[in-house]
Design an enzyme around this catalytic site. Structure first.
Site, mmCIF file in Angstrom:
data_model
loop_
_atom_site.group_PDB
_atom_site.id
_atom_site.type_symbol
_atom_site.label_atom_id
_atom_site.label_comp_id
_atom_site.label_asym_id
_atom_site.label_seq_id
_atom_site.Cartn_x
_atom_site.Cartn_y
_atom_site.Cartn_z
ATOM 1 N N GLU A 42 -13.996 8.487 -1.578
ATOM 2 C CA GLU A 42 -13.938 9.053 -2.929
ATOM 3 C C GLU A 42 -15.292 8.993 -3.623
ATOM 4 O OE1 GLU A 42 -9.274 7.858 -3.742
ATOM 5 O OE2 GLU A 42 -10.831 6.436 -4.328
ATOM 6 N N LYS B 100 -13.402 14.208 -2.869
ATOM 7 C CA LYS B 100 -12.187 13.548 -3.345
ATOM 8 C C LYS B 100 -12.515 12.723 -4.580
ATOM 9 C CE LYS B 100 -8.704 10.330 -1.602
ATOM 10 N NZ LYS B 100 -8.344 9.535 -0.427
ATOM 11 N N HIS C 274 -5.608 5.829 -13.006
ATOM 12 C CA HIS C 274 -4.667 6.129 -14.091
ATOM 13 C C HIS C 274 -4.419 4.939 -15.004
ATOM 14 C CE1 HIS C 274 -1.663 3.982 -11.635
ATOM 15 N NE2 HIS C 274 -2.217 4.612 -10.604
ATOM 16 N N GLU D 106 -3.394 15.108 -3.313
ATOM 17 C CA GLU D 106 -2.668 14.301 -2.340
ATOM 18 C C GLU D 106 -1.842 13.272 -3.096
ATOM 19 O OE1 GLU D 106 -5.745 10.967 -0.791
ATOM 20 O OE2 GLU D 106 -6.257 13.015 -0.223
ATOM 21 N N ASN D 107 -0.901 12.664 -2.401
ATOM 22 C CA ASN D 107 -0.127 11.583 -3.011
ATOM 23 C C ASN D 107 -0.847 10.263 -2.768
ATOM 24 O OD1 ASN D 107 0.676 12.330 -0.296
ATOM 25 N ND2 ASN D 107 2.165 10.682 -0.370
ATOM 26 N N ALA D 108 -0.721 9.330 -3.700
ATOM 27 C CA ALA D 108 -1.448 8.062 -3.599
ATOM 28 C C ALA D 108 -0.684 7.047 -2.749
ATOM 29 C CB ALA D 108 -1.691 7.489 -4.994
ATOM 30 N N ARG E 172 1.680 9.697 4.350
ATOM 31 C CA ARG E 172 1.040 9.990 5.610
ATOM 32 C C ARG E 172 2.071 10.027 6.702
ATOM 33 N NH1 ARG E 172 -1.976 5.274 4.648
ATOM 34 N NH2 ARG E 172 -3.704 6.672 4.197
#
Length: 333
Positions: free
Chosen positions: A29, A138, A143, A223-225, A263
């Site tokens: 990232e 990325k 949050h 993407e999902n975390a 994943r």
């Protein structure tokens, strides 16, 4: 990257690889390593500024001197990895981050990150010239502490994002030079799933970042975390993929360009989990069959001339409201 291009030539030429996501920091990232679990960081600590080596210290000193403030030093009041914002002088209400010195430091710190990303992407562009791929970066989904004015955890990571300053649109503007796409995370998260102590707001963060990218004309991916196999998570992703739902008269004005599912695992491939996942993939394509003519990729051209940092910073303010997002997807799993 040159080695990758040579060894993956067969897949690049066949159009199997369409994105080259360029790693620009921890976990790939574009951020500073401000919250390393290996160093004892625990969620939702604010993290730490990562700029106290002799090189960055000298760089900051030179920048401060040039700005007429040779007496300014790097912050010594920003706390430690696991502090909460109000425990520090830097992030407190009316804290250092709101002073002239604090604003100068945060601009310098975040500009360093933007310039770093820009330089690496320029090299990547040279390597993959002519390939039918696009470069991607990325952005980390930080949050926690989004709901407080200081946005402390974002600031330590290098995202100078406040209630009146868009710290993601500046990055998006830099990406326009390379025609690169922006990949953002936590697309599956709902605010009501987060602990109240972290002042977390993943939904608002996703809407801000996606809107910033779309305003700059970028292709946006997500993407999902965390690993999730439930309908709530999938439907949240679908809402973010098409914020205004299905458009019967053509592609929606705003839609995700791509999605990375995290994943593949044994758990995903079990019974109901796999059946739900297949439905999710179908819904992501609006129940349409694959069409190679959608979003075709042209051979990569050379990056445009470097955008001066002053010009990049112009898009930080005023901070615009995000585009409207429907509450729930109109095509649930």
């Amino acid at each position: 990257m040159k080695s990758f291009r040579e060894n993956m030539a067969e897949f690049l030429d066949a159009g199997v690889i369409v994105d080259i996501e360029v790693g620009l920091g921890p976990a790939g990232e574009m951020r500073y390593p401000s919250y390393p679990q290996s160093q004892g960081w625990v969620y939702p600590g604010v993290g730490e500024f990562i700029c106290y080596d002799k090189y960055l210290e000298a760089d900051f000193k030179a920048a401060a001197t040039k700005a007429g403030h040779p007496e300014w030093e790097l912050p010594d009041d920003a706390g430690e990895y696991n502090d909460t914002p109000e425990k520090t002088q830097f992030f407190a209400d009316n804290g250092t981050y709101q002073t002239e010195k604090g604003k100068f430091f945060l601009t310098w710190y975040s500009n360093k990150l933007i310039k770093h990303g820009d330089k690496i992407l320029d090299e990547a562009n040279k390597v993959f010239l002519g390939c039918r791929v696009q470069l991607a970066i990325k952005i980390s989904g930080i949050h926690w502490w989004y709901r407080v004015p200081n946005h402390a955890a974002e600031l330590t990571a290098g995202y100078y994002n406040l209630d009146d300053r868009d710290g993601y649109r500046t990055i998006a503007h830099m990406l326009t030079r390379h025609r690169a796409s922006m990949n953002f995370t936590c697309a599956e998260m709902r605010d009501n799933e987060q602990s109240s102590e972290a002042k977390s707001a993943p939904e608002e963060l996703v809407q801000q970042v996606l809107s910033a990218g779309w305003r700059e004309g970028l292709n946006i991916a997500c993407e999902n975390a965390l690993s999730r196999y439930d309908a709530t998570a999938y439907n949240t992703i679908l809402r973010n993929a098409r914020p205004q739902g299905i458009n019967k008269n053509g592609p929606p004005e705003h839609k995700l360009y791509g999605f990375t599912y995290l994943r593949v695992s044994n758990e995903l491939l079990e019974g109901q989990n796999y059946a739900t996942f297949k439905t999710f993939v179908r819904r992501m394509h609006a129940n349409l069959d694959y069409n190679a003519n959608i979003d075709p990729l042209a051979p990569m051209e050379r990056s445009k001339p470097e955008i001066p940092i002053e010009q990049i910073l112009e898009v930080a303010q005023p901070k615009l409201e995000p585009f409207p997002f429907i509450e729930n997807t109109d095509l649930p799993v």
